[in-house]
Scaffold this motif. Sequence first.
Motif, PDB file in Angstrom:
ATOM      1  N   ARG A  38      -1.903  13.561  -0.255  1.00  0.00           N
ATOM      2  CA  ARG A  38      -3.144  12.980  -0.551  1.00  0.00           C
ATOM      3  C   ARG A  38      -3.000  12.080  -1.824  1.00  0.00           C
ATOM      4  O   ARG A  38      -2.449  12.423  -2.802  1.00  0.00           O
ATOM      5  CB  ARG A  38      -4.321  13.940  -0.845  1.00  0.00           C
ATOM      6  CG  ARG A  38      -4.495  14.673   0.575  1.00  0.00           C
ATOM      7  CD  ARG A  38      -4.889  13.974   1.673  1.00  0.00           C
ATOM      8  NE  ARG A  38      -5.668  13.090   1.629  1.00  0.00           N
ATOM      9  CZ  ARG A  38      -7.080  13.525   1.851  1.00  0.00           C
ATOM     10  NH1 ARG A  38      -7.140  14.508   2.681  1.00  0.00           N
ATOM     11  NH2 ARG A  38      -8.176  12.507   1.834  1.00  0.00           N
ATOM     12  N   GLY A  39      -3.768  10.956  -1.912  1.00  0.00           N
ATOM     13  CA  GLY A  39      -3.539  10.150  -2.939  1.00  0.00           C
ATOM     14  C   GLY A  39      -4.431  10.397  -4.233  1.00  0.00           C
ATOM     15  O   GLY A  39      -5.523  11.191  -3.829  1.00  0.00           O
ATOM     16  N   ARG A  40      -4.186   9.860  -5.279  1.00  0.00           N
ATOM     17  CA  ARG A  40      -5.084  10.338  -6.557  1.00  0.00           C
ATOM     18  C   ARG A  40      -6.284   9.326  -6.456  1.00  0.00           C
ATOM     19  O   ARG A  40      -7.473   9.803  -7.130  1.00  0.00           O
ATOM     20  CB  ARG A  40      -4.395  10.050  -7.754  1.00  0.00           C
ATOM     21  CG  ARG A  40      -3.280  11.047  -7.925  1.00  0.00           C
ATOM     22  CD  ARG A  40      -2.362  10.626  -9.082  1.00  0.00           C
ATOM     23  NE  ARG A  40      -1.681   9.451  -8.813  1.00  0.00           N
ATOM     24  CZ  ARG A  40      -0.539   8.913  -9.288  1.00  0.00           C
ATOM     25  NH1 ARG A  40      -0.576   9.248 -10.542  1.00  0.00           N
ATOM     26  NH2 ARG A  40       0.070   7.786  -8.993  1.00  0.00           N
ATOM     27  N   THR A  41      -6.339   8.263  -6.026  1.00  0.00           N
ATOM     28  CA  THR A  41      -7.676   7.323  -5.659  1.00  0.00           C
ATOM     29  C   THR A  41      -7.963   7.191  -4.046  1.00  0.00           C
ATOM     30  O   THR A  41      -6.945   7.401  -3.301  1.00  0.00           O
ATOM     31  CB  THR A  41      -7.491   6.218  -6.361  1.00  0.00           C
ATOM     32  OG1 THR A  41      -6.350   5.250  -5.784  1.00  0.00           O
ATOM     33  CG2 THR A  41      -7.146   6.465  -7.664  1.00  0.00           C
ATOM     34  N   ALA A  42      -9.061   6.604  -3.829  1.00  0.00           N
ATOM     35  CA  ALA A  42      -9.122   6.323  -2.304  1.00  0.00           C
ATOM     36  C   ALA A  42      -8.281   5.216  -1.703  1.00  0.00           C
ATOM     37  O   ALA A  42      -7.720   5.516  -0.757  1.00  0.00           O
ATOM     38  CB  ALA A  42     -10.741   5.968  -2.232  1.00  0.00           C
ATOM     39  N   GLY A  43      -7.963   4.194  -2.713  1.00  0.00           N
ATOM     40  CA  GLY A  43      -7.017   3.302  -2.073  1.00  0.00           C
ATOM     41  C   GLY A  43      -5.490   3.603  -1.926  1.00  0.00           C
ATOM     42  O   GLY A  43      -5.071   3.493  -0.917  1.00  0.00           O
ATOM     43  N   GLU A  44      -5.057   4.607  -3.009  1.00  0.00           N
ATOM     44  CA  GLU A  44      -3.706   5.231  -2.767  1.00  0.00           C
ATOM     45  C   GLU A  44      -3.848   6.271  -1.525  1.00  0.00           C
ATOM     46  O   GLU A  44      -2.749   6.200  -0.815  1.00  0.00           O
ATOM     47  CB  GLU A  44      -3.270   6.013  -4.008  1.00  0.00           C
ATOM     48  CG  GLU A  44      -2.120   6.478  -4.266  1.00  0.00           C
ATOM     49  CD  GLU A  44      -1.865   7.341  -5.416  1.00  0.00           C
ATOM     50  OE1 GLU A  44      -0.440   7.192  -5.801  1.00  0.00           O
ATOM     51  OE2 GLU A  44      -2.526   8.200  -5.749  1.00  0.00           O
ATOM     52  N   ASP A  45      -4.735   7.026  -1.461  1.00  0.00           N
ATOM     53  CA  ASP A  45      -5.034   7.904  -0.301  1.00  0.00           C
ATOM     54  C   ASP A  45      -4.853   7.031   1.011  1.00  0.00           C
ATOM     55  O   ASP A  45      -4.063   7.662   2.002  1.00  0.00           O
ATOM     56  CB  ASP A  45      -6.118   8.619  -0.379  1.00  0.00           C
ATOM     57  CG  ASP A  45      -6.139   9.809   0.662  1.00  0.00           C
ATOM     58  OD1 ASP A  45      -5.196  10.755   0.326  1.00  0.00           O
ATOM     59  OD2 ASP A  45      -6.957   9.857   1.543  1.00  0.00           O
ATOM     60  N   LEU A  88      -1.194   5.820   1.673  1.00  0.00           N
ATOM     61  CA  LEU A  88      -0.115   6.884   2.041  1.00  0.00           C
ATOM     62  C   LEU A  88      -0.521   7.456   3.449  1.00  0.00           C
ATOM     63  O   LEU A  88       0.589   7.572   4.286  1.00  0.00           O
ATOM     64  CB  LEU A  88      -0.489   8.159   1.167  1.00  0.00           C
ATOM     65  CG  LEU A  88      -0.018   7.978  -0.388  1.00  0.00           C
ATOM     66  CD1 LEU A  88      -0.364   9.147  -1.325  1.00  0.00           C
ATOM     67  CD2 LEU A  88       1.599   7.972  -0.209  1.00  0.00           C
ATOM     68  N   ALA A  89      -1.675   7.166   4.030  1.00  0.00           N
ATOM     69  CA  ALA A  89      -2.044   7.622   5.432  1.00  0.00           C
ATOM     70  C   ALA A  89      -1.403   6.448   6.181  1.00  0.00           C
ATOM     71  O   ALA A  89      -0.869   6.703   7.252  1.00  0.00           O
ATOM     72  CB  ALA A  89      -3.524   7.807   5.629  1.00  0.00           C
ATOM     73  N   VAL A  90      -1.472   5.168   5.833  1.00  0.00           N
ATOM     74  CA  VAL A  90      -1.155   4.141   6.465  1.00  0.00           C
ATOM     75  C   VAL A  90       0.449   4.252   6.604  1.00  0.00           C
ATOM     76  O   VAL A  90       1.115   3.976   7.636  1.00  0.00           O
ATOM     77  CB  VAL A  90      -1.434   2.852   6.156  1.00  0.00           C
ATOM     78  CG1 VAL A  90      -0.813   1.646   6.686  1.00  0.00           C
ATOM     79  CG2 VAL A  90      -3.132   2.657   6.118  1.00  0.00           C
ATOM     80  N   GLU A  91       1.185   4.506   5.404  1.00  0.00           N
ATOM     81  CA  GLU A  91       2.436   4.585   5.400  1.00  0.00           C
ATOM     82  C   GLU A  91       3.039   5.642   6.416  1.00  0.00           C
ATOM     83  O   GLU A  91       4.124   5.394   7.201  1.00  0.00           O
ATOM     84  CB  GLU A  91       2.717   4.976   3.933  1.00  0.00           C
ATOM     85  CG  GLU A  91       4.221   5.109   4.069  1.00  0.00           C
ATOM     86  CD  GLU A  91       4.794   5.743   2.435  1.00  0.00           C
ATOM     87  OE1 GLU A  91       5.592   6.642   2.383  1.00  0.00           O
ATOM     88  OE2 GLU A  91       4.269   5.024   1.444  1.00  0.00           O
ATOM     89  N   LEU A  92       2.449   6.795   6.318  1.00  0.00           N
ATOM     90  CA  LEU A  92       2.948   7.819   7.557  1.00  0.00           C
ATOM     91  C   LEU A  92       2.612   7.528   8.785  1.00  0.00           C
ATOM     92  O   LEU A  92       3.654   7.645   9.590  1.00  0.00           O
ATOM     93  CB  LEU A  92       2.138   9.041   6.877  1.00  0.00           C
ATOM     94  CG  LEU A  92       2.323  10.173   8.098  1.00  0.00           C
ATOM     95  CD1 LEU A  92       3.822  10.823   7.732  1.00  0.00           C
ATOM     96  CD2 LEU A  92       1.378  11.475   7.617  1.00  0.00           C
TER      97      LEU A  92
END
Length: 467
Positions: A289-296, A299-303
């Motif tokens: 999970r990401g540290r911010t909403a944007g990072e999260d 990461l979800a899109v990348e997966l």
Amino acid sequence: MLPFSAIDLSCSAVKALSYEPPGSRLDGWLAHTLAAGFLSDGGPLGRYSYLMADPVAHAELTYDDPRETTAFLAEVTAAITPDNEMPKIGDTPTPPFTGGLVGMATFELGLRLEAMKRRPFRIAGRKAWPELTVLCYPAVLVFDHHRQTLAAIGRGATSAEAVAACDRLIDLYEGTPASAVVSGGFLDEPLCLETPDGVHEDKVAALIQQIHAGDLFQANLARGWTGRLRRGVRPGAVMAALHAAGPAPFGGFLGLDERFVVSNSPERFIRLDADGRLETRPIKGTRPRGRTAGEDKDLAVELSASEKDRAENLMIVDLMRHDLSRVADVGSVIVPALHVLESYPNVHHLVSTVTGRLQTDKTAADVISATFPPGSISGAPKVQAMKVIHEMEAARGPYCGSLFFIDAGGAMDSNVLIRTLAMERDQAGRWNIRACAGGGIVADSVPRAERIETETKLSLIKGVLEG
């Protein structure tokens, strides 16, 4: 304890209690004799949680037991029949578990089923753990998260026996104190890593070479961490803290006197409904999970877009289609959901769903024998992957095994024992623990990334234990 052949679960009784969340008395509940439970997050996959204690029968298939698994399962499931009365709780659907059997299979049961070379699982050099444990609970507390109701269901040979079983469980629950949940910090010192980072990466690299050589397509490679709870800390406190920190749809626990298994698993192994519908939900593909909403979100899109992770997931879907086909009606096995993103407190996962319809002459016992161990934590081809795991890892024990129930009417559900702790109490009364985490290795795996993935998967448990 009764012999399983003497058990009669044909009659049932139901009594309503005031609702409270299943985590309310966890610490005290795990202190009861041979306590067991299945703890869900209350989400779409986890409507019910269950608590049990004081079983009437208990059987183990030990490492040196010569019996065949199928014979053992046939013996312990003798009282399971669709003729057993199914209770009703008001106007709500009958829950999947209304009393019956609870079992725990270690990963090594799979080696027994495949007639492979086996080895015992031990903690701190003590007596070997059984490969399969089954207990019969004639009463269960059923927590309905969606309707926020709590009921006790009892079973017995007569209505009076069922009522008595129900009343005993209610008395036990009402006499259990509320838990004062501690958020974490249960160890004297940080967890000890069994396999150093560099060694694990070297093992991943060696496994990738085997894949390129054509020996197999995928294998799940794990490593372990060990530790010891502070004096006075009980398994119930750890289970309560894990459930509070990040509840999962398929969590659970089982106490076996001086041993405990506590699990915060997000993965279903096999579900068998009363009408014969089968479902498995293999997980393959992970991001933190990401540290911010944007990072999260990134990461979800990348997966979701990762060709490597989607291919890894598809291999296991094909394997589970094959395994279900061994007990399902011809042509009934389908894949209604492929590569679906699911998010949990510390990770994103790709999850697929495979379903089928059980052959009319098969039972839950046949399903376990035909499909264990789970494909998602072994590899493809399954037997070859198990051979590789045997060469590269220590015995896994409960990790990557399964905690399951078989209802008195024949339904079943089971998890994959990932995000799981195996515990054993030593002569000084201290609980020694072992946790593992792993990942599926395929041809384009990157050793460092695979090593980091093990740390990501263990992060919630590690955070709770170390505070």
